[in-house]
Design a protein around this motif. Structure first.
Motif, short mmCIF file in Angstrom:
data_model
loop_
_atom_site.label_atom_id
_atom_site.label_comp_id
_atom_site.label_asym_id
_atom_site.label_seq_id
_atom_site.Cartn_x
_atom_site.Cartn_y
_atom_site.Cartn_z
N ARG A 51 29.24 31.50 55.43
CA ARG A 51 27.84 31.76 56.03
C ARG A 51 26.76 30.89 55.51
O ARG A 51 25.78 30.63 56.15
CB ARG A 51 27.60 33.11 55.96
N ASN A 52 27.05 30.37 54.16
CA ASN A 52 25.89 29.40 53.54
C ASN A 52 25.78 28.01 54.08
O ASN A 52 24.83 27.34 53.87
CB ASN A 52 26.05 29.37 52.02
N ILE A 53 26.88 27.66 55.00
CA ILE A 53 26.85 26.43 55.52
C ILE A 53 25.82 26.15 56.71
O ILE A 53 26.09 26.92 57.77
CB ILE A 53 28.26 25.68 55.87
N LYS A 54 24.82 25.25 56.32
CA LYS A 54 23.84 25.20 57.55
C LYS A 54 23.68 23.66 58.16
O LYS A 54 23.31 23.67 59.34
CB LYS A 54 22.47 25.29 57.01
N HIS A 55 24.35 22.94 57.58
CA HIS A 55 24.47 21.58 57.96
C HIS A 55 25.76 21.03 57.82
O HIS A 55 26.63 20.94 56.78
CB HIS A 55 23.64 20.57 57.37
N VAL A 56 26.37 20.13 59.11
CA VAL A 56 27.80 19.72 58.97
C VAL A 56 27.61 18.19 59.47
O VAL A 56 26.85 17.90 60.43
CB VAL A 56 28.74 20.54 60.00
N ILE A 57 28.18 17.47 58.74
CA ILE A 57 28.33 15.89 59.14
C ILE A 57 30.04 15.61 58.96
O ILE A 57 30.67 15.81 58.15
CB ILE A 57 27.67 15.22 57.93
N LEU A 58 30.05 15.25 60.31
CA LEU A 58 31.62 14.72 60.41
C LEU A 58 31.56 13.26 60.57
O LEU A 58 30.68 12.57 61.31
CB LEU A 58 32.10 15.48 61.73
N TYR A 59 32.68 12.42 59.97
CA TYR A 59 33.06 11.23 60.17
C TYR A 59 34.51 11.14 60.90
O TYR A 59 35.34 11.75 60.30
CB TYR A 59 33.04 10.45 59.04
N SER A 60 34.54 10.11 61.82
CA SER A 60 35.90 9.85 62.29
C SER A 60 35.99 8.39 62.70
O SER A 60 35.03 7.57 62.71
CB SER A 60 36.21 10.60 63.58
N ASP A 61 37.16 7.88 63.01
CA ASP A 61 37.28 6.63 63.79
C ASP A 61 36.81 6.60 65.10
O ASP A 61 36.22 7.54 65.55
CB ASP A 61 38.85 6.06 63.50
N ALA A 62 36.88 5.33 65.87
CA ALA A 62 36.23 5.45 66.82
C ALA A 62 37.08 5.48 68.34
O ALA A 62 36.96 4.63 69.08
CB ALA A 62 35.48 3.83 67.05
N CYS A 63 38.12 5.99 68.16
CA CYS A 63 39.20 6.26 69.28
C CYS A 63 38.53 6.86 70.30
O CYS A 63 38.14 8.33 70.20
CB CYS A 63 40.39 7.36 68.68
N ALA A 64 38.38 6.29 71.45
CA ALA A 64 37.50 6.94 72.50
C ALA A 64 38.09 8.17 73.07
O ALA A 64 37.43 9.08 73.64
CB ALA A 64 37.03 5.89 73.50
N GLY A 65 39.10 8.26 73.31
CA GLY A 65 40.18 9.16 74.04
C GLY A 65 39.95 10.47 73.14
O GLY A 65 40.17 11.60 73.77
N GLN A 66 39.80 10.47 72.01
CA GLN A 66 39.77 11.76 71.19
C GLN A 66 38.65 12.01 70.47
O GLN A 66 38.20 13.23 70.22
CB GLN A 66 41.06 11.52 70.09
N ASN A 67 37.96 11.00 69.77
CA ASN A 67 36.84 11.56 69.02
C ASN A 67 35.44 11.13 69.56
O ASN A 67 34.49 11.90 69.45
CB ASN A 67 37.06 10.76 67.51
N ARG A 68 35.46 9.71 70.03
CA ARG A 68 34.16 9.34 70.48
C ARG A 68 33.98 9.36 72.05
O ARG A 68 34.29 8.47 72.57
CB ARG A 68 33.92 7.89 70.01
N ASN A 69 33.41 10.58 72.49
CA ASN A 69 33.50 10.65 74.08
C ASN A 69 32.40 11.79 74.15
O ASN A 69 32.08 12.55 73.04
CB ASN A 69 34.79 11.11 74.47
N GLN A 70 31.96 12.29 75.55
CA GLN A 70 31.14 13.00 75.84
C GLN A 70 31.65 14.66 75.45
O GLN A 70 30.54 15.50 75.14
CB GLN A 70 30.72 13.08 77.30
N PHE A 71 32.83 14.95 75.43
CA PHE A 71 33.15 16.22 75.26
C PHE A 71 33.05 16.58 73.72
O PHE A 71 32.73 17.67 73.45
CB PHE A 71 34.63 16.37 75.63
N ILE A 72 33.41 15.71 72.84
CA ILE A 72 32.99 16.02 71.40
C ILE A 72 31.86 16.03 71.12
O ILE A 72 31.24 16.79 70.32
CB ILE A 72 33.88 14.88 70.58
N THR A 73 30.77 15.09 71.41
CA THR A 73 29.45 14.98 71.10
C THR A 73 28.71 16.15 71.78
O THR A 73 27.56 16.62 71.22
CB THR A 73 28.87 13.54 71.71
N THR A 74 29.09 16.82 73.07
CA THR A 74 28.38 18.01 73.63
C THR A 74 29.04 19.26 73.02
O THR A 74 28.50 20.10 73.60
CB THR A 74 28.19 17.67 75.10
N ALA A 75 30.04 19.15 72.39
CA ALA A 75 30.64 20.41 72.08
C ALA A 75 29.75 21.42 71.22
O ALA A 75 29.06 20.95 70.37
CB ALA A 75 31.97 20.13 71.11
#
Length: 254
Positions: free
Chosen positions: A230-254
């Motif tokens: 519960r103390n976690i207020k900020h989350v930063i995630l790093y990933s590769d640029a695989c469009a079908g899995q990581n870099r797409n509208q579904f992940i960014t708007t989740a």
């Protein structure tokens, strides 16, 4: 006698018209193709969009496949129909777009094209500028990642993590010859690694449960976020640029 006197040959030239005595029979070729096609294959993990090549298990090679071919057909075919390894290899290399390793892109297209055009002397100033800008952005991204990591170590309300989907895992994995021909179950593993705490979480599922697209990746990320303290207020995630899995509208708007 008349042909001999005139020197004109009026018969049929039969040279090169006989079947070579060592020609591989159609039945033997069919047995080779049937054996090669009996092994399960999968698409490449990193280059599914760039190549139609299929991949056999990493525990296989042509020599091992030929050995299995001999074992499988020693009671089904006469010795004269068991081809040599050279012929087996020729059929494998010329008729099938198969390989034994999973391709991995350690470099992006910009880096690969830059190295290629530099080596052959066709690099233009515009492409040189694009490459230099790309390298600058890469260095900046690494610096940002390190800064976020250091910040998370000093601030307990921040989590910085990387996540990536592992290459397809085929199960079961065994050296028993009969298992080579079985349809194996594809399993997927998404690993999320906390850079500050060095704690890793793995989400594992099979092709029976779901696929490996953006919806599945988003579900794993959602479960990870819901499991945070519960103390976690900020989350930063790093990933590769695989469009079908990581870099797409579904992940960014989740």
């Amino acid at each position: 006698m008349e042909n001999q006197r005139s020197g004109v040959f009026v018969g049929i030239d039969k040279r090169g018209r006989h079947t070579p005595h060592n020609k591989t029979s159609d039945a033997a070729l069919k047995a080779i193709r049937s054996h090669i096609e009996s092994f399960p294959v999968v698409d490449g993990h990193y280059t599914r969009k760039d190549s139609n090549r299929k991949y056999l298990g990493a525990e296989l090679n042509i020599s091992r496949m030929y050995q299995l071919y001999q074992e499988k057909n020693k009671d089904n075919l006469p010795d004269t129909q068991i081809v040599s390894q050279a012929i087996y290899r020729k059929i494998f290399n010329e008729e099938y777009n198969f390989s034994f390793h999973i391709p991995k892109k350690d470099q992006c297209n910009i880096c690969v094209n830059y190295q290629k055009e530099t080596s052959i002397g066709t690099l233009t100033p515009e492409k040189k500028y694009i490459y230099d800008k790309h390298i600058t952005e890469k260095i900046r991204a690494r610096q940002e990642k390190k800064a976020d990591k250091d910040h998370a170590k000093e601030n307990l309300d921040t989590m910085v993590a990387t996540f990536d989907l592992q290459a397809v895992l085929q199960i079961p994995c065994s050296l028993v010859s009969q298992i080579y021909y079985m349809r194996k179950l594809n399993s997927y593993n998404l690993s999320i690694y906390n850079l500050a705490s060095k704690h890793a979480t793995c989400y594992l599922w099979s092709e029976v449960d779901a696929k490996r697209g953006s919806c599945e990746i988003g579900t794993c990320l959602y479960l990870q976020l819901m499991s945070l303290q519960r103390n976690i207020k900020h989350v930063i995630l790093y990933s590769d640029a695989c469009a079908g899995q990581n870099r797409n509208q579904f992940i960014t708007t989740a």
